[in-house]
Motif scaffolding. Structure first.
Motif: not given
Ligand SMILES: [Fe+2]
Ligand SMILES: [Fe+2]
Length: 498
Positions: A320-321, A324, A357, A381-382, A427
């Motif tokens: 998911h990240d 980054k 990101h 996801h955010h 998260d």
């Molecule tokens: Fe994230």
């Protein structure tokens, strides 16, 4: 929860999953053209035979006329069937891609049925003593129903089984035993393909379907036509069931690469740390990698508590990240006591780096072909949540009207699936609890409840079908796992100090 009512409707699902819309449209157009070409060849072979009315004056001149009419009739039937179901059945949310996939499968099965009955009956050594009608028990609907269940969901596989049974029975001269067998065998195949994390389970699902198909075929043959073809019917039914696993395994990779699906088998392959993206995440951004593993554990627990897909939750959380990567130092989980680089940056610049990101993650997911399910979760996801950490720093700018609070929101979209919503909750909860110093289980619980409430009240869960009771179950599961993780962090005495 209102989210359940606002579930995205099939036909109107906007292309806002974060993936490049242009690329998706081109893929859909290419797929449509490819499917049309394949079906044109099939119609050329069988079209006139299936539609004898077309063999009149027009049919003689243009054998395709009957075939085109047949295609339109079949397409109309399928669009009405899946269109209605997609609008009215909450768990059947068909995007254009799903609709195209299901129609392709149904039409393919329709012609496979015709091929099974026509071509196998032509083989002289097989044809002797076997009534032609018995070949209908070889129509591979169980395999196709298994594929639909594994790639989409169980509700859609039931609808697909009914529609495809009617169409395939029509190809088998409208035989009642064939229709009943197809309904039963398709349902049996789909029912046995519940969780299929590896190829062995898929093959076993086929093996378990075989006795049901054999019994059903023999019983139907005996009921409608007496004892003459019962043995052959039983054998063909068993062969159909046994072959359903291998056929499904052969169809799935094609469907995955052509339509962007990710089966649990594919997800399990992606979960290995040998994948280049996960290796990079581990080496370049160890803090984010650890955070992703913990979020995966939390999300898996949340999924198990609510009946969502735990494999998808765990694997999507690992990725998911990924956006980054290359910017590790800007994210708190990688700073580990080092200087916070944001102290020397303006809130606007910090905001731009942090927000990017999500977009970068979607781009990487597409580049590495992680599949639409993971790509959509990365994009969602955010949701449209606020960047609370920079809001205080930006307050003076907002008061001077040089910036607005809305600028400090992620661009969205909000989570559309239960899995995306669970990962959003996991998260945020992981990040909040990580910031606590030696929290007690009660503090962990209160923090998680606070996070869940904040996300819910912010309207982030309005577009997914997570019920209120699911939300409580997810919160409970997350706080139990986080409390266990926090409890496990015990201090060891330094070496030499006793
Ligand atoms: Fe994230
Ligand atoms: Fe995260």
């Amino acid at each position: 929860m209102n989210g359940s009512r606002n579930a995205t409707r099939s036909g109107s699902r906007p292309p806002e999953n974060g993936a490049s819309p242009l690329g998706r449209y081109w893929r859909l157009i290419a797929l449509s053209l490819g499917a049309a070409g394949v079906f044109a060849v099939l119609f050329y072979l069988w079209g006139r035979e299936l539609f004898p009315g077309g063999a009149g004056r027009w049919g003689e001149a243009f054998p395709f006329v009957g075939a085109v009419a047949l295609t339109l009739a079949v397409a109309l039937f399928l669009s009405e069937w899946f269109g209605f179901a997609g609008r009215e059945v909450r768990k059947v949310r068909l995007a254009a891609r799903d609709f195209l996939f299901l129609c392709s499968l149904a039409l393919l099965l329709f012609f496979a049925a015709k091929a099974v009955i026509d071509l196998i009956a032509e083989i002289p050594s097989l044809g002797r003593g076997v009534p032609t009608r018995v070949y209908a028990y070889l129509i591979p609907l169980p395999a196709f129903a298994m594929v639909v269940r594994v790639l989409i969901n169980s509700e859609t596989s039931i609808l697909f089984t009914v529609a495809a049974s009617v169409l395939s029975a029509a190809a088998a001269a409208g035989s009642w035993p064939a229709l009943l067998f197809l309904l039963l065998s398709g349902t049996a195949g789909a029912a046995r393909a519940r969780r299929v994390p590896d190829r062995y389970r898929m093959l076993m699902a086929g093996v378990q379907t075989a006795p049901v198909c054999a019994l059903a075929a023999a019983a139907l043959e005996f009921s409608f036509h007496g004892g003459g073809g019962v043995l052959w019917a039983g054998v063909f039914g068993a062969v159909n069931g046994l072959l359903s696993g291998p056929i499904a395994l052969a169809v799935m990779p094609v469907a995955e690469s052509a339509f962007g699906y990710a089966s649990d088998i594919r997800l399990m392959e992606l979960s290995g740390t040998g994948h280049p993206l996960l290796s990079r995440l581990m080496m370049e951004t160890p803090g984010t990698f650890h955070h992703s593993v913990v979020v995966g554990t939390l999300a898996e627990a949340g999924a198990l508590a609510t009946g969502a897909n735990p494999v998808l939750c765990r694997v999507a959380a690992l990725y998911h990240d990924i956006g980054k990567l290359g910017k590790a130092q800007y994210f708190s989980e990688n700073q580990a006591g080092a200087v916070n680089v944001h102290d020397a940056m303006s809130p606007g610049l910090s905001r731009a780096v942090i927000l990017s990101h999500v977009k970068e993650g979607v781009r990487m997911a597409e580049e590495y072909r992680l599949g639409d399910r993971i790509t959509e979760i990365i994009a969602q996801h955010h949701g449209t949540s606020l960047l609370y950490c920079f809001l205080d720093k930006a307050r003076p700018l907002i008061q001077d009207r040089k910036a607005s609070e809305e600028m400090f929101r992620y661009p969205g979209p909000k989570p559309k699936s239960r899995e995306a919503a669970i990962i959003m909750l996991a998260d945020a909860a992981e990040a909040a609890v990580r910031s606590l110093d030696r929290p007690t289980p009660q503090e962990v619980d209160e923090t998680v409840i606070g996070i869940v409430n904040r996300i819910y009240l912010d309207g982030q869960l309005n577009e997914c079908d997570l019920m209120l009771r699911d939300l409580h179950a997810v919160g409970r599961a997350i706080s139990q796992v986080l409390a266990a993780v926090a409890h496990a962090r015990v201090d060891y005495p330094e070496a030499g100090k006793g």
